[in-house]
Design a protein around this motif. Structure first.
Motif, short mmCIF file in Angstrom:
data_model
loop_
_atom_site.label_atom_id
_atom_site.label_comp_id
_atom_site.label_asym_id
_atom_site.label_seq_id
_atom_site.Cartn_x
_atom_site.Cartn_y
_atom_site.Cartn_z
N MET A 161 0.84 -1.20 0.00
CA MET A 161 0.00 0.00 0.00
C MET A 161 0.88 1.25 0.00
O MET A 161 1.86 1.32 0.73
N SER A 162 0.51 2.22 -0.81
CA SER A 162 1.29 3.45 -0.90
C SER A 162 1.19 4.26 0.37
O SER A 162 0.15 4.29 1.04
N ALA A 163 2.28 4.94 0.70
CA ALA A 163 2.28 5.84 1.85
C ALA A 163 1.69 7.20 1.51
O ALA A 163 1.54 8.06 2.38
N LEU A 164 1.33 7.40 0.24
CA LEU A 164 0.76 8.67 -0.19
C LEU A 164 -0.74 8.73 0.08
O LEU A 164 -1.43 7.72 0.00
N PHE A 165 -1.24 9.92 0.39
CA PHE A 165 -2.69 10.11 0.42
C PHE A 165 -3.23 9.84 -0.98
O PHE A 165 -2.63 10.23 -1.98
N PRO A 166 -4.40 9.22 -1.10
CA PRO A 166 -4.98 8.92 -2.42
C PRO A 166 -5.73 10.11 -3.00
O PRO A 166 -6.89 10.01 -3.41
N THR A 167 -5.06 11.27 -3.07
CA THR A 167 -5.72 12.48 -3.56
C THR A 167 -5.76 12.55 -5.08
O THR A 167 -6.42 13.44 -5.63
N TYR A 168 -5.07 11.65 -5.76
CA TYR A 168 -5.11 11.59 -7.22
C TYR A 168 -5.53 10.19 -7.65
O TYR A 168 -5.08 9.19 -7.08
N LYS A 169 -6.39 10.14 -8.66
CA LYS A 169 -6.69 8.87 -9.30
C LYS A 169 -5.67 8.70 -10.43
O LYS A 169 -5.81 9.26 -11.50
#
Length: 385
Positions: A1-9
């Motif tokens: 799982m990415s550590a980034l917020f999922p603010t982009y599709k």
């Protein structure tokens, strides 16, 4: 799982390197880039003059704080003033920040609070710039917007007249609504709007975050309309990929934002200024801008000829190298299929394919892109008959 917020599709592309109009991914696939990082890389990826300017600045200094003089800031500000209707510049890091600065400046300068903007506009995602944005989907989930922002229909001067009152500080306008669908402001509307603002003692803010820095064949899009904005905001293409934003304003507004009233720690960063300086040297040249105009006319005509008559296409429109293909259905599958075929494009709302190629794009590259777009718009996989 990415550590980034999922603010982009995110699309299934991991960039490895890029040069000019071509992006290469980590699998070795290459793509013709007609998105330019959402209108950022106006001179293409890693333009040699911009890269050289960055390398030179790296050997001098990277940051010294805006508490001290930064000569290259003065040089870039002078260039922006020379090629715009403004006299003074505030540097920040993005278009959103530039629009925040413009909102603050307008409110403080006038002592009034109401800002009028337009339905389907987009001005950013911070609380102030989001409140200025006339799209409910941008507001959704964040509770009440900041007060005294109101939205009127685009290209409707009568609606503006009705909305202006004694507490109106400014009208905020995109001359081409980029995120809203490549909607182009009518000449008569813009001139009437400027007249309304002048007669009502209301400031006119023109958001040139996406339309500026040569994108429409002029340094700024408002120059097609024969108006003089009080405040202009710029970002995206200004430093060709290095984060930067700028608010440009008239002389009469210079002393409104004095020491302590507004700031940006990284605003006018020397690296961003070096890149911007190199960009402006190119984009401000008459011959270069004429080439952009001619390329834009060629691409628009070629698109109209190749795809404009397809049943799924409602219209093809744009100015310079900021173009939209409006379709009768969701364009998401079209964009995905174009990615598979090696062409990067954007959407502008659910039904518009947005094209923002580098201003350095070649005729051969434009022809290749148009051919791929036609192939996909007639492909059953895109749910188009």
């Amino acid at each position: 799982m990415s550590a980034l917020f999922p603010t982009y599709k995110r699309f299934d592309l991991s960039a490895k390197q890029a040069s000019g109009t071509v992006v290469e991914d980590t699998e070795g696939n290459t793509y013709l880039d007609f998105g330019s990082g959402i209108g950022v890389c106006n001179l293409g990826h890693r333009h040699p003059d911009v890269q050289q300017a960055l390398e030179n600045q790296l050997n001098h200094y990277w940051h010294v704080s805006n508490l001290y003089h930064n000569p290259i800031q003065e040089e870039v500000a002078d260039s922006l003033v020379q090629h715009s209707a403004g006299e003074h510049v505030f540097f920040c890091n993005s278009g959103t920040e530039a629009n925040e600065a413009a909102i603050k400046l307008a409110r403080k300068a006038t002592g009034k609070h109401k800002i009028i903007s337009f339905e389907q506009s987009f001005h950013g995602r911070t609380l102030g710039s989001m409140a200025a944005t006339g799209q409910e989907k941008i507001h959704s989930g964040f509770g009440p917007m900041l007060e005294t922002f109101s939205y009127v229909p685009f290209n409707d001067s009568n609606a503006v007249k009705k909305a202006v009152d004694s507490d109106t500080a400014a009208v905020m306008l995109e001359l081409i609504q980029g995120e809203g669908g490549i909607n182009i402001a009518d000449l008569d509307f813009v001139r009437e709007l400027a007249h309304i603002c002048q007669e009502s003692d209301v400031l006119l803010i023109v958001d040139e975050v996406q339309t500026g820095i040569g994108r429409t064949g002029k340094p700024f899009a408002y120059q097609h309309y024969g108006i003089t904005p009080d405040i202009i905001t710029s970002a995206k293409g200004l430093a060709n990929g290095i984060p930067v934003g700028a608010m440009i304003a008239k002389q009469t507004l210079r002393d409104v934002l004095g020491p302590g009233s507004h700031a940006a720690t990284f605003g006018g960063n020397p690296l961003a200024m070096a890149a911007a300086q190199a960009v402006l040297k190119h984009v401000s040249q008459d011959e270069f801008l004429q080439e952009v105009t001619e390329k834009g006319m060629y691409l628009l005509a070629t698109l109209n000829e190749s795809v404009g008559q397809l049943p799924v296409v409602s219209s093809v429109r744009g100015t310079g190298l900021m173009l939209g293909i409006e379709c009768s259905q969701d364009v998401t599958p079209v964009i995905e299929l174009l990615l598979d075929k090696g062409l990067l494009v954007l959407s502008a709302g659910p039904n518009v394919i947005r094209l923002l190629p580098p201003l350095t794009v070649s005729k051969k590259e434009m022809d290749a892109a148009v051919q791929l777009i036609r192939e996909v718009l007639t492909d059953e996989k895109a749910y188009i008959s």
